[in-house]
Enzyme design. Structure first.
Site, PDB file in Angstrom:
ATOM      1  N   ASP A   1       0.791  -1.242   0.000  1.00  0.00           N
ATOM      2  CA  ASP A   1       0.000   0.000   0.000  1.00  0.00           C
ATOM      3  C   ASP A   1       0.822   1.290   0.000  1.00  0.00           C
ATOM      4  OD1 ASP A   1      -1.856  -1.991   0.235  1.00  0.00           O
ATOM      5  OD2 ASP A   1      -2.816  -1.262   2.053  1.00  0.00           O
TER       6      ASP A   1
ATOM      7  N   ASP B   1      -4.609  -0.621  -1.586  1.00  0.00           N
ATOM      8  CA  ASP B   1      -5.930  -0.477  -1.003  1.00  0.00           C
ATOM      9  C   ASP B   1      -6.781   0.166  -2.099  1.00  0.00           C
ATOM     10  OD1 ASP B   1      -7.193  -0.944   1.512  1.00  0.00           O
ATOM     11  OD2 ASP B   1      -7.152   1.188   1.991  1.00  0.00           O
TER      12      ASP B   1
ATOM     13  N   HIS C   1     -10.571   0.983  -2.761  1.00  0.00           N
ATOM     14  CA  HIS C   1     -11.956   1.001  -2.296  1.00  0.00           C
ATOM     15  C   HIS C   1     -12.923   1.585  -3.324  1.00  0.00           C
ATOM     16  CE1 HIS C   1     -10.542  -0.077   1.638  1.00  0.00           C
ATOM     17  NE2 HIS C   1      -9.963   1.077   1.893  1.00  0.00           N
TER      18      HIS C   1
ATOM     19  N   HIS D   1     -17.239   3.329   0.605  1.00  0.00           N
ATOM     20  CA  HIS D   1     -16.823   2.054   1.216  1.00  0.00           C
ATOM     21  C   HIS D   1     -17.190   2.016   2.697  1.00  0.00           C
ATOM     22  CE1 HIS D   1     -13.721  -0.873   2.762  1.00  0.00           C
ATOM     23  NE2 HIS D   1     -14.300  -1.556   1.799  1.00  0.00           N
TER      24      HIS D   1
ATOM     25  N   HIS E   1     -10.447   7.362   1.705  1.00  0.00           N
ATOM     26  CA  HIS E   1      -9.075   7.187   1.210  1.00  0.00           C
ATOM     27  C   HIS E   1      -9.049   6.105   0.125  1.00  0.00           C
ATOM     28  CE1 HIS E   1      -9.565   3.956   4.139  1.00  0.00           C
ATOM     29  NE2 HIS E   1      -8.639   3.301   3.477  1.00  0.00           N
TER      30      HIS E   1
ATOM     31  N   LYS F   1      -6.944  -4.813  -3.113  1.00  0.00           N
ATOM     32  CA  LYS F   1      -7.693  -5.421  -2.003  1.00  0.00           C
ATOM     33  C   LYS F   1      -8.722  -4.447  -1.462  1.00  0.00           C
ATOM     34  CE  LYS F   1      -4.326  -3.986   1.469  1.00  0.00           C
ATOM     35  NZ  LYS F   1      -5.135  -2.896   2.030  1.00  0.00           N
TER      36      LYS F   1
ATOM     37  N   CYS G   1      -2.167  -2.648   7.725  1.00  0.00           N
ATOM     38  CA  CYS G   1      -2.132  -3.602   6.602  1.00  0.00           C
ATOM     39  C   CYS G   1      -0.842  -4.417   6.529  1.00  0.00           C
ATOM     40  CB  CYS G   1      -2.402  -2.868   5.301  1.00  0.00           C
ATOM     41  SG  CYS G   1      -4.144  -2.337   5.197  1.00  0.00           S
TER      42      CYS G   1
END
Ligand code: VGL
Ligand code: ZN
Length: 188
Positions: free
Chosen positions: A17, A59, A61, A65, A78, A103, A142
């Site tokens: 990330d 990440d 989204h 989310h 974010h 993810k 994460c």
């Protein structure tokens, strides 16, 4: 900068990330994130040169989310898909053959680990990976979840702590203890 890891073809370097929203000026900035980039680039180059797999998670989204605060989640908005904040840091030098993993793409669930819902463990096994070397953001969120899942999936795991940064620096000692207890090797 310290000497790089020694990589072998059975290794995967997993950069977690390293995205604009987690770097200084981003929506969920982690202190010290941008400063990690040159060291991570050196690891990427060492891994690539040794024939190790390079993997970068992000990440990723959807809008609205479940993890966003206006939806009752714990985080500010974010890493919304296809926004500048969700892009990898512009100075992160990912080779063309980097395996990219997205993810936390479901509206209704968060996923901190790069292994969560991605099929990454099976893919790494298919590629002959036996050891996963982890660095990136955020150490206490994460990176932690990814390292623990990698152990659960039966990989040897090594954390590059100096190439990771935490949302909450006060959590770092606990994170290190948890990872060591799980059998993760921690390189300071
Ligand atoms: C992360 C908070 C929310 C991370 C992702 O990549 O560590 N942290 N979503
Ligand atoms: Zn997130």
């Amino acid at each position: 900068m310290s000497v790089n890891e020694h990589y072998e073809p059975r290794d995967a370097l997993l950069v977690v990330d390293l995205q604009n929203d987690f770097c200084e000026g981003g929506a969920l900035a982690v202190n010290g994130a941008t400063a990690l980039v040159p060291g991570i680039n050196a690891e990427i180059e060492a891994a690539r040169a040794a024939g190790a797999l390079v993997v970068a998670s992000r990440d990723w989204h959807p809008v609205d989310h479940a993890s966003f605060d206006h939806r009752g989640g714990p985080w500010p908005v974010h890493c919304v898909q296809d926004t500048p904040g969700a892009a990898f840091h512009p100075d992160l030098a990912l080779p063309a053959e980097t395996v990219r993993v997205s993810k936390a793409t479901a509206f209704d669930a968060d996923a901190y680990s790069a292994f969560d819902g991605t099929g990454l463990a099976g893919y790494l096994r298919e590629r002959g990976v036996e050891r996963v070397i982890v660095c990136g953001l955020a150490l206490d969120v994460c990176v932690r979840a990814t390292a623990l899942d990698a152990r659960r999936e039966g990989f040897e795991v090594r954390l590059l702590e100096a190439l990771s940064a935490a949302v909450d620096p006060a959590a770092v000692d606990d994170v290190r203890d948890t990872l060591l207890e799980a059998g993760v090797e921690v390189r300071p």
